[in-house]
Design a protein around this motif. Structure first.
Motif, mmCIF file in Angstrom:
data_model
loop_
_atom_site.group_PDB
_atom_site.id
_atom_site.type_symbol
_atom_site.label_atom_id
_atom_site.label_comp_id
_atom_site.label_asym_id
_atom_site.label_seq_id
_atom_site.Cartn_x
_atom_site.Cartn_y
_atom_site.Cartn_z
ATOM 1 N N GLU A 1 36.786 40.413 39.623
ATOM 2 C CA GLU A 1 36.329 39.123 39.099
ATOM 3 C C GLU A 1 35.376 38.454 40.077
ATOM 4 O O GLU A 1 34.361 37.867 39.668
ATOM 5 N N ARG A 2 35.659 38.537 41.374
ATOM 6 C CA ARG A 2 34.738 37.960 42.364
ATOM 7 C C ARG A 2 33.381 38.656 42.324
ATOM 8 O O ARG A 2 32.335 37.988 42.414
ATOM 9 N N ASP A 3 33.375 39.981 42.180
ATOM 10 C CA ASP A 3 32.104 40.706 42.084
ATOM 11 C C ASP A 3 31.313 40.270 40.853
ATOM 12 O O ASP A 3 30.098 40.059 40.912
ATOM 13 N N LEU A 4 31.997 40.156 39.723
ATOM 14 C CA LEU A 4 31.328 39.738 38.490
ATOM 15 C C LEU A 4 30.760 38.332 38.632
ATOM 16 O O LEU A 4 29.608 38.068 38.228
ATOM 17 N N ARG A 5 31.536 37.399 39.218
ATOM 18 C CA ARG A 5 31.066 36.027 39.384
ATOM 19 C C ARG A 5 29.877 35.979 40.346
ATOM 20 O O ARG A 5 28.925 35.210 40.141
ATOM 21 N N ASP B 1 46.168 51.925 33.704
ATOM 22 C CA ASP B 1 46.412 50.592 33.152
ATOM 23 C C ASP B 1 45.546 49.541 33.846
ATOM 24 O O ASP B 1 44.938 48.685 33.184
ATOM 25 N N LEU B 2 45.478 49.607 35.168
ATOM 26 C CA LEU B 2 44.661 48.639 35.901
ATOM 27 C C LEU B 2 43.180 48.855 35.592
ATOM 28 O O LEU B 2 42.434 47.884 35.419
ATOM 29 N N SER C 1 38.363 45.536 30.432
ATOM 30 C CA SER C 1 38.477 44.387 29.537
ATOM 31 C C SER C 1 37.974 43.115 30.206
ATOM 32 O O SER C 1 37.283 42.298 29.575
ATOM 33 N N LEU C 2 38.306 42.940 31.477
ATOM 34 C CA LEU C 2 37.835 41.765 32.209
ATOM 35 C C LEU C 2 36.320 41.744 32.288
ATOM 36 O O LEU C 2 35.686 40.695 32.059
ATOM 37 N N SER D 1 34.778 40.896 28.744
ATOM 38 C CA SER D 1 34.939 39.501 28.316
ATOM 39 C C SER D 1 34.158 38.547 29.209
ATOM 40 O O SER D 1 33.533 37.597 28.712
ATOM 41 N N THR D 2 34.144 38.791 30.512
ATOM 42 C CA THR D 2 33.440 37.907 31.443
ATOM 43 C C THR D 2 31.938 37.944 31.190
ATOM 44 O O THR D 2 31.265 36.903 31.158
ATOM 45 N N LEU D 3 31.405 39.135 30.987
ATOM 46 C CA LEU D 3 29.962 39.265 30.757
ATOM 47 C C LEU D 3 29.567 38.701 29.396
ATOM 48 O O LEU D 3 28.515 38.065 29.257
#
Length: 412
Positions: free
Chosen positions: A206-210, A244-245, A251-252, A255-257
């Motif tokens: 999530e930090r990389d995506l942000r 699973d991870l 999915s993260l 949805s984030t993009l």
């Protein structure tokens, strides 16, 4: 070119019109080969201009090596002109390796030679791959002046620890500077990110995506790290996130993009309106591409056949063979079964899919040839049931390998 006994007509029923044509130019050197990379790339050695990650850019690639290789590319192009004579080039992609190791003057000379020999459309997309360690503002301004109008930046992560675990030679600060330079000089650019990295957590992704989204990139590619054969990681596998991870990470990312206005249009590609990669769309739509350079692959259509070929892989062998007009190492005419599988291998990566009629238009084969595989995909919930479109469902995109396997089994 190597002479081949042609099947009539190359396994196809004959093409009424040829698909769009792209040009791929392969520049094979990099400072250090990443342990996950299975591309035809070669580390620079001492005496060939190799430097450390902190070396000045001008010291990374010896001028004589650059000049000799660009000469070979131009000679290779010259000997290939008869295969594409009269056709327009819609996109150009300069890949590697690390093409941004080459001086801007070399890229300028190469693109000028291309335009002097091929009919390049005025609005052609011209993409170049770049590594953050090679970024200097003046250098990249000169790439833009040479005609490069789209940049693809291999960031992979902004986390120094993760970058170290996957063998990258840049750090997060260099990645940030690279994107800042790209945003100033290119109207469109792509950021490459990877996920499911050794030791990566969901918050780290999530930090990389942000971090990437803070630059409002027009295009972002987000790839799952895979352990490819004949790589260092294949020989000495790192510990990766479990299935699973990894699924949660995918999915993260999606949805984030999407929330940030980057629509997913291919399995790993997300773009704002008007910024989809035209070059890659041509690949996925089973278009043609002339591949020039060490180890470059290509696909060319003729009215009676479709041919795939590959050039000599090692840079030295390639230079020697290209200089005498003999760079192609192998060549094969695609059969009917090849065409069905290869079209689907590409088309099924597209979220929106392709019109059913494009299958026959691009292969010369009736769609009925793959009707059983299409029906099986629908029954398993992997393909949309709309007869006008070949389109994977959300489940089909998630289990793309299973969907593609159906068409491989049909080939057999």
């Amino acid at each position: 070119m190597i002479a081949v006994a042609l099947e009539a007509p190359g396994g196809a029923g004959g093409l009424r019109e040829l698909p769009p044509l792209s040009l791929y130019l392969h520049l094979p050197w990099c400072v250090r080969k990443c342990p996950y990379c299975d591309f035809n790339s070669h580390e620079l050695r001492a005496g060939a201009g190799a430097g450390s990650a902190g070396a000045t850019i001008g010291a990374l690639l010896a001028p004589d090596l650059e000049r000799e290789y660009v000469d070979a590319l131009i000679a290779d192009l010259e000997s290939s002109l008869e295969l594409v004579w009269g056709r327009s080039v819609h996109t150009i992609f300069i890949g590697g390796g690390t093409p941004s190791l080459f001086a801007a003057q070399s890229i300028d000379r190469l693109l000028a030679a291309v335009r002097a020999r091929l009919r390049v459309l005025p609005d052609a997309e011209v993409t170049m791959e770049a590594n953050p360690v090679t970024f200097e503002a003046e250098r990249f301004r000169a790439f833009a002046d040479a005609g490069v109008n789209r940049l693809s930046i291999g960031v992979q992560s902004f986390d120094d620890g993760l970058l170290g675990r996957i063998g990258r030679i840049h750090d997060g600060a260099q990645a940030v500077r690279a994107i800042e330079v790209a945003a100033r000089h290119f109207a469109t650019f792509n950021i490459d990110l990877m996920y499911a990295l050794p030791g990566q957590s969901l918050p780290a992704l999530e930090r990389d995506l942000r971090s990437a989204l803070s630059f409002a990139p027009p295009h972002l590619s987000c790839y799952h790290l895979t352990l490819e054969p004949n790589t260092l990681f294949a020989a000495r596998p790192p510990v990766l996130p479990d299935e699973d991870l990894s699924a949660d990470m995918q999915s993260l990312a999606e949805s984030t993009l999407a929330d940030a206005g980057l629509a997913r249009y291919e399995v790993s590609a997300h773009a704002r309106t008007g910024h989809r990669s035209r070059h890659n769309l041509n690949y996925w739509g089973f278009g043609d591409y002339l591949g020039i350079g060490a180890g470059a692959h290509g696909k060319l259509s003729f009215h009676d056949r479709i041919v795939r070929y590959a050039r000599a892989r090692h840079p030295r062998a390639y230079v020697e063979r290209a200089s005498r007009g003999d760079a192609v190492e192998n060549e094969r005419v695609l059969t009917r079964a090849d065409l069905g599988f290869e079209f689907m291998l590409n088309a099924l990566r597209l979220v929106e899919g392709l019109e059913t009629g494009l299958f026959e238009q691009r292969t010369g084969v009736s769609i009925g040839f793959v009707s059983r595989a299409l029906a099986q995909g629908v029954r398993r919930g992997l393909l949309d049931a709309d007869p006008r479109w070949i389109r994977p469902t959300a489940l089909g995109l998630r289990f793309l390998n299973d969907l593609q396997q159906i068409f491989l089994e049909e080939e057999r």
